[in-house]
Design an enzyme around this catalytic site. Structure first.
Site, PDB file in Angstrom:
ATOM      1  CG  ASP A  30      -0.937 -25.855  -5.014  1.00  0.00           C
ATOM      2  OD1 ASP A  30      -1.660 -26.408  -4.160  1.00  0.00           O
ATOM      3  OD2 ASP A  30      -0.065 -26.475  -5.666  1.00  0.00           O
ATOM      4  CB  ILE A  31       4.463 -25.502  -5.524  1.00  0.00           C
ATOM      5  CG1 ILE A  31       5.855 -25.178  -5.987  1.00  0.00           C
ATOM      6  CG2 ILE A  31       4.215 -26.993  -5.457  1.00  0.00           C
ATOM      7  CD1 ILE A  31       6.942 -25.629  -5.005  1.00  0.00           C
ATOM      8  CG  ASN A  87      -8.221 -32.393  -1.370  1.00  0.00           C
ATOM      9  OD1 ASN A  87      -9.371 -32.482  -1.803  1.00  0.00           O
ATOM     10  ND2 ASN A  87      -7.202 -31.988  -2.115  1.00  0.00           N
ATOM     11  N   GLY A  93      -7.731 -37.357  -0.708  1.00  0.00           N
ATOM     12  CA  GLY A  93      -6.592 -36.874  -1.497  1.00  0.00           C
ATOM     13  C   GLY A  93      -5.690 -35.903  -0.755  1.00  0.00           C
ATOM     14  CD  GLN A  94      -5.221 -33.610   5.009  1.00  0.00           C
ATOM     15  OE1 GLN A  94      -6.167 -34.285   5.412  1.00  0.00           O
ATOM     16  NE2 GLN A  94      -4.642 -32.672   5.736  1.00  0.00           N
ATOM     17  CG  HIS A 100      -4.029 -27.654   2.622  1.00  0.00           C
ATOM     18  ND1 HIS A 100      -3.541 -28.715   3.348  1.00  0.00           N
ATOM     19  CD2 HIS A 100      -4.308 -28.139   1.387  1.00  0.00           C
ATOM     20  CE1 HIS A 100      -3.516 -29.793   2.591  1.00  0.00           C
ATOM     21  NE2 HIS A 100      -3.992 -29.480   1.392  1.00  0.00           N
ATOM     22  CG  HIS A 102      -6.692 -27.037  -2.498  1.00  0.00           C
ATOM     23  ND1 HIS A 102      -5.523 -27.200  -3.210  1.00  0.00           N
ATOM     24  CD2 HIS A 102      -6.706 -28.048  -1.596  1.00  0.00           C
ATOM     25  CE1 HIS A 102      -4.874 -28.265  -2.770  1.00  0.00           C
ATOM     26  NE2 HIS A 102      -5.568 -28.807  -1.788  1.00  0.00           N
TER      27      HIS A 102
HETATM   28  P1  AMP Z   1      -3.521 -31.684  -0.734  1.00  0.00           P
HETATM   29  O1  AMP Z   1      -3.235 -32.709  -1.788  1.00  0.00           O
HETATM   30  O2  AMP Z   1      -4.949 -31.259  -0.636  1.00  0.00           O
HETATM   31  O3  AMP Z   1      -2.928 -32.100   0.602  1.00  0.00           O
HETATM   32  O4  AMP Z   1      -2.788 -30.370  -1.192  1.00  0.00           O
HETATM   33  C1  AMP Z   1      -1.446 -30.110  -0.968  1.00  0.00           C
HETATM   34  C2  AMP Z   1      -1.076 -29.054  -1.953  1.00  0.00           C
HETATM   35  O5  AMP Z   1       0.150 -28.466  -1.533  1.00  0.00           O
HETATM   36  C3  AMP Z   1      -0.840 -29.559  -3.371  1.00  0.00           C
HETATM   37  O6  AMP Z   1      -1.753 -28.904  -4.246  1.00  0.00           O
HETATM   38  C4  AMP Z   1       0.613 -29.190  -3.672  1.00  0.00           C
HETATM   39  O7  AMP Z   1       0.807 -28.772  -5.001  1.00  0.00           O
HETATM   40  C5  AMP Z   1       0.854 -28.073  -2.684  1.00  0.00           C
HETATM   41  N1  AMP Z   1       2.244 -27.868  -2.293  1.00  0.00           N
HETATM   42  C6  AMP Z   1       3.136 -28.811  -1.910  1.00  0.00           C
HETATM   43  N2  AMP Z   1       4.300 -28.240  -1.587  1.00  0.00           N
HETATM   44  C7  AMP Z   1       4.150 -26.902  -1.760  1.00  0.00           C
HETATM   45  C8  AMP Z   1       4.999 -25.763  -1.592  1.00  0.00           C
HETATM   46  N3  AMP Z   1       6.267 -25.885  -1.169  1.00  0.00           N
HETATM   47  N4  AMP Z   1       4.504 -24.541  -1.880  1.00  0.00           N
HETATM   48  C9  AMP Z   1       3.234 -24.403  -2.327  1.00  0.00           C
HETATM   49  N5  AMP Z   1       2.379 -25.433  -2.483  1.00  0.00           N
HETATM   50  C10 AMP Z   1       2.822 -26.659  -2.214  1.00  0.00           C
END
Ligand code: AMP
Ligand code: ZN
Length: 114
Positions: A30-31, A87, A93-94, A100, A102
């Site tokens: 995760d970024i 999520n 919180g999606q 995906h 986590h």
């Molecule tokens: P959610 O809020 O459950 O939809 O999670 C989305 C997740 O994607 C968040 O934790 C972000 O930090 C992560 N995210 C968004 N863009 C990227 C990216 N380019 N590379 C890796 N993780 C990302």
């Protein structure tokens, strides 16, 4: 699916720090990490959320759980435990509408979540 961030990451058109990949799934860091270990595990197939999972996805969903288990071992999370989070939708919180999981670990996770 066009204009889907995680489809682009799965295709490799947007780079990611990969942890695991096979024909069906991809795991990458995760970024914006929320724990010492924070990995996202996605199906390469575009499924918007848990609410769009169909019976034909049974084998894929089962595979995701097995890969999560394998990654927990590989990332050293299995002894102390870890958290898998899916999520779903606005209240869940999606923010990325490509399902995906986590994988969070390396510290104690409080409950209930915020
Ligand atoms: P959610 O809020 O459950 O939809 O999670 C989305 C997740 O994607 C968040 O934790 C972000 O930090 C992560 N995210 C968004 N863009 C990227 C990216 N380019 N590379 C890796 N993780 C990302
Ligand atoms: Zn997608």
């Amino acid at each position: 699916m066009e204009n889907c961030l995680f489809c682009k990451i799965a295709e490799g058109t947007i780079p990611s720090k990969k942890v695991y990949e096979d024909e069906q799934v991809l795991a990458f860091y995760d970024i914006n990490e929320q724990a010492p270990v924070h990995v996202l595990l996605i199906p390469k197939k575009h499924i918007e959320s848990v609410m769009e999972v169909e019976r034909e996805d049974d084998a894929l969903i089962c595979h995701l759980v097995h890969v999560a288990q394998k990654l927990a071992l590989q990332l050293g999370l299995s002894e102390n435990g870890f958290r898998l989070v899916l999520n779903t939708g606005a209240y869940g919180g999606q923010t990325v509408m490509h399902m995906h999981i986590h994988i969070l670990g390396g510290r104690y996770m409080s409950w209930p979540p915020g």
